[in-house]
Write a protein that holds these residues in place. Structure first.
Motif, short mmCIF file in Angstrom:
data_model
loop_
_atom_site.label_atom_id
_atom_site.label_comp_id
_atom_site.label_asym_id
_atom_site.label_seq_id
_atom_site.Cartn_x
_atom_site.Cartn_y
_atom_site.Cartn_z
N GLU A 145 59.99 27.40 9.76
CA GLU A 145 59.39 28.07 10.40
C GLU A 145 57.91 28.05 10.70
N PRO A 146 57.23 28.39 11.83
CA PRO A 146 55.97 28.16 12.14
C PRO A 146 54.98 29.13 11.28
N ASP A 147 55.26 29.36 10.08
CA ASP A 147 54.33 30.31 9.54
C ASP A 147 53.24 29.81 8.59
N GLY A 148 52.54 28.83 9.01
CA GLY A 148 51.63 28.09 8.01
C GLY A 148 50.91 29.20 7.31
N PRO A 149 50.52 28.86 6.16
CA PRO A 149 50.72 27.73 5.11
C PRO A 149 51.89 27.47 4.70
N ASN A 150 52.81 28.70 4.76
CA ASN A 150 54.02 28.68 4.09
C ASN A 150 55.13 27.70 4.53
N TYR A 151 54.99 27.48 5.87
CA TYR A 151 56.17 26.92 6.53
C TYR A 151 57.41 27.02 5.82
N THR A 152 57.87 28.48 5.92
CA THR A 152 59.09 28.71 5.21
C THR A 152 60.40 28.02 5.87
N PRO A 153 61.19 27.25 4.85
CA PRO A 153 62.34 26.79 5.37
C PRO A 153 63.36 27.55 5.91
N ARG A 154 64.08 26.80 6.62
CA ARG A 154 65.23 27.45 7.50
C ARG A 154 66.38 26.94 6.56
N ILE A 155 67.03 28.24 6.16
CA ILE A 155 68.24 27.95 5.34
C ILE A 155 69.38 28.51 6.12
N HIS A 182 67.89 29.19 -1.40
CA HIS A 182 66.96 30.46 -1.41
C HIS A 182 65.89 29.68 -0.73
N THR A 183 64.76 30.46 -0.06
CA THR A 183 63.68 29.80 0.56
C THR A 183 62.51 29.52 -0.21
N TYR A 184 62.10 30.31 -1.38
CA TYR A 184 61.06 29.85 -2.21
C TYR A 184 61.51 29.78 -3.67
N MET A 185 60.80 28.68 -4.19
CA MET A 185 60.80 28.59 -5.71
C MET A 185 60.57 29.65 -6.69
N CYS A 186 59.45 30.30 -5.88
CA CYS A 186 58.91 31.30 -6.80
C CYS A 186 57.72 32.16 -5.83
N ASP A 187 57.23 32.93 -6.43
CA ASP A 187 56.02 33.61 -5.53
C ASP A 187 54.87 32.73 -5.92
N GLY A 188 53.82 32.90 -4.85
CA GLY A 188 52.90 31.99 -4.80
C GLY A 188 52.02 32.03 -3.60
N ASN A 247 63.14 35.57 -10.98
CA ASN A 247 62.45 35.06 -9.93
C ASN A 247 62.00 36.47 -9.21
N SER A 248 60.69 36.56 -9.23
CA SER A 248 60.36 37.81 -8.48
C SER A 248 60.14 37.70 -7.06
N TYR A 249 60.36 36.63 -6.57
CA TYR A 249 60.11 36.35 -5.00
C TYR A 249 60.80 35.05 -4.50
N PRO A 250 62.35 34.81 -4.61
CA PRO A 250 63.03 33.81 -4.11
C PRO A 250 63.21 33.81 -2.57
N GLY A 251 62.37 35.10 -2.01
CA GLY A 251 62.39 35.13 -0.49
C GLY A 251 63.91 35.56 -0.13
N ARG A 252 64.41 34.94 0.90
CA ARG A 252 65.63 34.95 1.56
C ARG A 252 66.72 34.16 0.92
N GLY A 253 67.77 34.44 0.75
CA GLY A 253 68.93 33.58 0.03
C GLY A 253 70.20 33.81 0.60
N ILE A 254 70.96 32.80 0.27
CA ILE A 254 72.24 32.72 0.69
C ILE A 254 73.23 32.01 -0.19
N THR A 257 72.40 32.66 8.15
CA THR A 257 71.30 31.98 8.29
C THR A 257 69.89 32.90 7.97
N ASN A 258 68.73 32.46 7.62
CA ASN A 258 67.60 33.30 7.40
C ASN A 258 66.78 33.63 8.66
N GLY A 259 67.41 33.03 9.98
CA GLY A 259 66.40 33.28 10.98
C GLY A 259 67.38 33.25 12.14
#
Length: 237
Positions: A115-125, A172-178, A13-20, A87-89
């Motif tokens: 998170e208010p970062d549309g269009p991603n709306y990053t999950p808070r983990i 983690h925050t993202y399934m994959c890059d996109g 996974n090239s981009y799982p984002g942030r992970g716990i 946490t990631n934030g």
């Protein structure tokens, strides 16, 4: 649930984002946590982890290049008595302050959403580890948009009582890059964790995508004494 290889999960996974990651060593003596951050933009990549009391915080590696600090500068790890919050934030502070007022982990997070970062709306983990009188349990949470829509917030909490030795969970925050980035789906992933902190730190760091990885934090806590060891790896040195 099938136990997955954290090495394979990260390498594929090239981009799982942030992970716990939270778990317990095979000998049953240590509580384990790890947190990593990745970045695609220059602003996200311009960060390091630094120790801050019993926790850590992010700071700009080159302050002159810092753009918007709102979602990238925060304390990922804080300690409240016998509880370790990861946490990631900046919801780390929300959980800390809520639990300090006798709210639960879940209640504390009721005031927050993705998170208010549309269009991603990053999950808070988020994760909470509780060690007391030789016992250990943990919980993980994800707050995410309703299938990419910011009109609704989906809240999930996963609690693990008396976790099995040698096992951990990874969220983690993202399934994959996109574009937009697809939010994590399902339960935290069951993974194995080793006794050797140095080896685990090296494995995680080397498995993260070379271009996108930014920083890694790993902590092993003695379940009997509460004493801990910490490793921090920063790409920016």
């Amino acid at each position: 649930m099938k136990k997955l290889s954290i090495e394979e999960e990260l390498k594929n996974n090239s981009y799982p984002g942030r992970g716990i990651i939270i778990g317990k060593t095979p000998d049953g003596k240590k509580a384990v946590t790890a947190y990593f951050i990745m970045g695609r933009s220059g602003n996200s990549r311009n960060r390091i982890f630094v120790e801050d009391g019993e926790g850590i915080r992010t700071q700009a590696f080159d302050p002159s290049k810092l753009e918007d600090p709102s979602l990238i500068i925060y304390a990922p790890v804080r300690v409240l008595g016998n509880k370790t919050i990861v946490t990631n934030g900046d919801q780390t502070d929300t959980i800390y302050e809520g639990m300090d007022k006798q709210l639960t982990f879940e209640q504390s997070l009721r005031t927050r959403e993705f998170e208010p970062d549309g269009p991603n709306y990053t999950p808070r983990i988020s994760g909470i580890m509780h060690i007391e009188n030789g016992t250990y349990n943990y919980a993980m949470s994800i707050l995410k948009s309703n299938n990419g829509s910011p009109d609704g917030c989906c809240r999930y909490t996963f609690a693990y009582e008396n976790p099995a030795a040698g096992e951990g969970h990874f969220i983690h925050t993202y399934m994959c890059d996109g574009d937009p980035l697809p939010s994590f789906e399902g339960e935290p992933k069951l993974i194995g964790v080793p006794d050797d902190m140095e080896a685990f730190t090296e494995l995680l760091w080397n498995s993260l995508n070379e271009e996108n990885k930014v920083s890694l934090f790993v902590r092993y806590i003695d379940i009997e004494t509460g004493k801990y060891e910490t490793k921090i790896v920063n790409k920016n040195q």
